[in-house]
Write a protein that holds these residues in place. Structure first.
Motif, PDB file in Angstrom:
ATOM      1  N   ALA A   2      82.180  67.403  68.410  1.00 52.96           N
ATOM      2  CA  ALA A   2      82.742  66.303  67.257  1.00 52.96           C
ATOM      3  C   ALA A   2      84.371  66.905  67.693  1.00 52.96           C
ATOM      4  O   ALA A   2      84.329  68.525  68.126  1.00 52.96           O
ATOM      5  CB  ALA A   2      81.940  67.286  65.906  1.00 52.96           C
ATOM      6  N   ASP A   3      85.389  66.764  66.980  1.00 48.70           N
ATOM      7  CA  ASP A   3      86.814  67.012  66.903  1.00 48.70           C
ATOM      8  C   ASP A   3      86.622  68.760  66.103  1.00 48.70           C
ATOM      9  O   ASP A   3      87.055  69.706  66.921  1.00 48.70           O
ATOM     10  CB  ASP A   3      87.733  66.253  66.558  1.00 48.70           C
ATOM     11  N   ARG A   4      86.216  68.408  65.175  1.00 51.57           N
ATOM     12  CA  ARG A   4      86.206  69.656  64.601  1.00 51.57           C
ATOM     13  C   ARG A   4      85.575  70.832  65.288  1.00 51.57           C
ATOM     14  O   ARG A   4      85.902  72.721  65.375  1.00 51.57           O
ATOM     15  CB  ARG A   4      85.193  69.913  63.338  1.00 51.57           C
ATOM     16  N   ASN A   5      84.512  70.773  66.099  1.00 52.51           N
ATOM     17  CA  ASN A   5      84.082  71.741  67.201  1.00 52.51           C
ATOM     18  C   ASN A   5      84.968  72.108  67.987  1.00 52.51           C
ATOM     19  O   ASN A   5      84.681  73.372  68.171  1.00 52.51           O
ATOM     20  CB  ASN A   5      82.789  71.759  67.625  1.00 52.51           C
ATOM     21  N   ARG A 173      95.276  67.742  62.538  1.00 50.15           N
ATOM     22  CA  ARG A 173      93.750  67.792  63.199  1.00 50.15           C
ATOM     23  C   ARG A 173      93.359  69.829  62.961  1.00 50.15           C
ATOM     24  O   ARG A 173      92.059  69.761  63.009  1.00 50.15           O
ATOM     25  CB  ARG A 173      94.176  67.249  64.984  1.00 50.15           C
ATOM     26  N   ALA A 174      93.995  70.255  63.495  1.00 56.56           N
ATOM     27  CA  ALA A 174      93.903  71.417  63.070  1.00 56.56           C
ATOM     28  C   ALA A 174      93.557  71.348  61.798  1.00 56.56           C
ATOM     29  O   ALA A 174      92.830  72.256  61.591  1.00 56.56           O
ATOM     30  CB  ALA A 174      95.002  72.303  64.015  1.00 56.56           C
TER      31      ALA A 174
END
Length: 186
Positions: A2-5, A173-174
């Motif tokens: 996932a993007d978060r990860n 995103r960050a």
């Protein structure tokens, strides 16, 4: 993944490097045995929500805790002089009185003010007790300096992680990935 990860993985790597490098300052100062002290303000900073606005309260609270340690020592000394070797009267009762005063003054009189950060007050008091009871060759000023340096590490950790993650993934995103998850998202 996932993007978060992905973002958190990069942040973790940056944080590991930044903290390790910055902790070397303690080695250069000849105080390697006190590196553990730098983790206490980090712990408190993140436990209090990683909010930069709380740093002044954290600094003042810690210093106030050191002052309460001095007051506790004076009160215990007075009780010890009056009641001799009786541990109940010379140590327990004075400490109960001092803690009662801390909670009364800082939770009641100074509630919501800069002097009301009870966790940092107790952290300052606890590390001061450690310094006194273990008879380590440092002073209250050293402890406060370690506390300040630990907060500098916390700020550097947050800012460097955000800067690198923003450069790689973009700021939006960050920020989205590094924002705490809402309770319903967990």
């Amino acid at each position: 993944m996932a993007d978060r990860n992905k973002v958190k993985l990069v942040q973790a790597l940056v944080g590991a490097v930044v903290l390790t490098v910055l902790m070397q300052g303690m080695t250069l100062l000849g105080m390697l045995q006190y590196i553990w002290m730098l983790f206490l303000p980090l712990l408190m900073f993140f436990a209090l929500g990683a909010d930069f606005k709380k740093i002044p309260d954290m600094l003042i609270g810690y210093a106030v805790g050191e002052l309460w340690c001095v007051i506790n020592s004076l009160v215990s000394g007075a009780f010890g002089a009056a009641f001799g070797d009786n541990p109940l009267l010379s140590q327990l009762i004075p400490t109960i009185l001092v803690i009662f005063c801390i909670l009364t003054v800082h939770e009641n009189l100074f509630e919501g003010q800069v002097f009301s950060n009870i966790p940092c007050i107790f952290m300052g008091m606890a590390t001061s007790f450690m310094m006194l009871f273990m008879q380590v060759p440092i002073t209250y000023f050293h402890l406060f300096g370690f506390w300040c340096y630990g907060l500098v590490l916390a700020v550097c950790l947050v800012l460097s992680g955000m800067a690198v993650c923003s450069a790689i993934f973009g700021k939006e995103r960050a920020m989205a990935a590094l924002a705490p998850k809402a309770p319903e998202d967990k």
